[in-house]
Motif scaffolding. Sequence first.
Motif, PDB file in Angstrom:
ATOM      1  N   SER A 116      41.533 -47.180   2.851  1.00 51.79           N
ATOM      2  CA  SER A 116      42.948 -47.762   3.053  1.00 51.79           C
ATOM      3  C   SER A 116      43.919 -46.689   2.382  1.00 51.79           C
ATOM      4  N   ARG A 117      43.306 -46.242   1.018  1.00 50.96           N
ATOM      5  CA  ARG A 117      44.379 -45.129   0.361  1.00 50.96           C
ATOM      6  C   ARG A 117      44.438 -43.983   1.290  1.00 50.96           C
ATOM      7  N   ARG A 161      46.933 -43.799   4.245  1.00 51.27           N
ATOM      8  CA  ARG A 161      48.476 -43.939   3.980  1.00 51.27           C
ATOM      9  C   ARG A 161      49.149 -42.597   4.445  1.00 51.27           C
ATOM     10  N   GLU A 178      53.515 -39.021   0.716  1.00 51.86           N
ATOM     11  CA  GLU A 178      54.794 -39.340   0.240  1.00 51.86           C
ATOM     12  C   GLU A 178      55.757 -38.091   0.146  1.00 51.86           C
TER      13      GLU A 178
END
Length: 346
Positions: free
Chosen positions: A33-34, A37, A40
């Motif tokens: 899941s990480r 992502r 950022e």
Amino acid sequence: MIKAPHFWWHRRLTLSAACLYPLSLLWGLAAGSRMRRAPEAFAAVPVICIGNYVVGGAGKTPTALAIARIAVALGRRPGFLLRGYGGSLRGPVLVDPKMHAASEVGDEALLLAALGPVVVSADRPKALPLLAAVGVDLIIMDDGFQNPALHKDLRLVVVDGTAGIGNGLVLPAGPLRAPLSVQLARTDAAIIVGAGAGGDAVLRRIARAGRPTFRAQLATRAHQSFGTEPYLAYAGIGRPEKFFNTLDHAGATIKEVRAFPDHHVYTDDDARKLLARAEREGLRLITTAKDHARLIGAKGAAGDLRDRSEVLEVRMVFADEPRLIALIEAMLRDFGRRSEAFGARR
């Protein structure tokens, strides 16, 4: 540092791995899941990430150095970004080998600093202003493949040709940092270091995923001579046996070996024991560049160990370097086109 359990590297499922498998499912869900992502932050210059699928040594730092040499030959000014594993500083900090010790910034940072600016930062995006300030026009990340914080323009995964991915399970039942399917989807190319069944199996998986692969090996410096006197070889890296085997293949006479955990910090007691054994048996001492970097600035017996130890000089050699250069050049062209288009829209 905790030593990787042997059952990780068994091809067949062991009882220990089976017992830990439920925890692996949870770890895999979180890690996958990480990795999925969205990034950022985006750097103003291209970012090449050198990573690996598993915990432990695969040859990332020698690969990062080799990629940096290629970048310099292409007219680039590369800089390095890493977490500084084994060091106490979270950063961001611009590494100065004259001021910083491995205990502060990690051993990899000191090795990479020989070829370009190095910034250590647990938060990768926070390192970007420092790298920009020193005029870097290409960032090479040593590790951070599983970290989604910063966008990567080229993701190169290094695989040990002997160990491969071990039993193919995720931590803690196996050595994978995240499910292989998730990691493969984010791999732009893979570099298989050395020969072996483990690397061949991974190569087939990568090829089926449609990713290019490259063969490479760690080669000793041509000028390094070992003579006929026997050695006591010691190492605290991910896979010390790789270092011992490389020494043996290079023609060194190895009488004894001492293996320590990865990123081991040598104490005066460690040093005294190694020095005493070498003195008693009439052995020369030899270690890796990473281990030697951890002894920089040491005093007392650890300082004596540093002064008495020879260093095996190795570099990563690619079987088809022109093809790898072409991949890097293509990424640089794509980055340039995207930057121009973005500038036009603004």
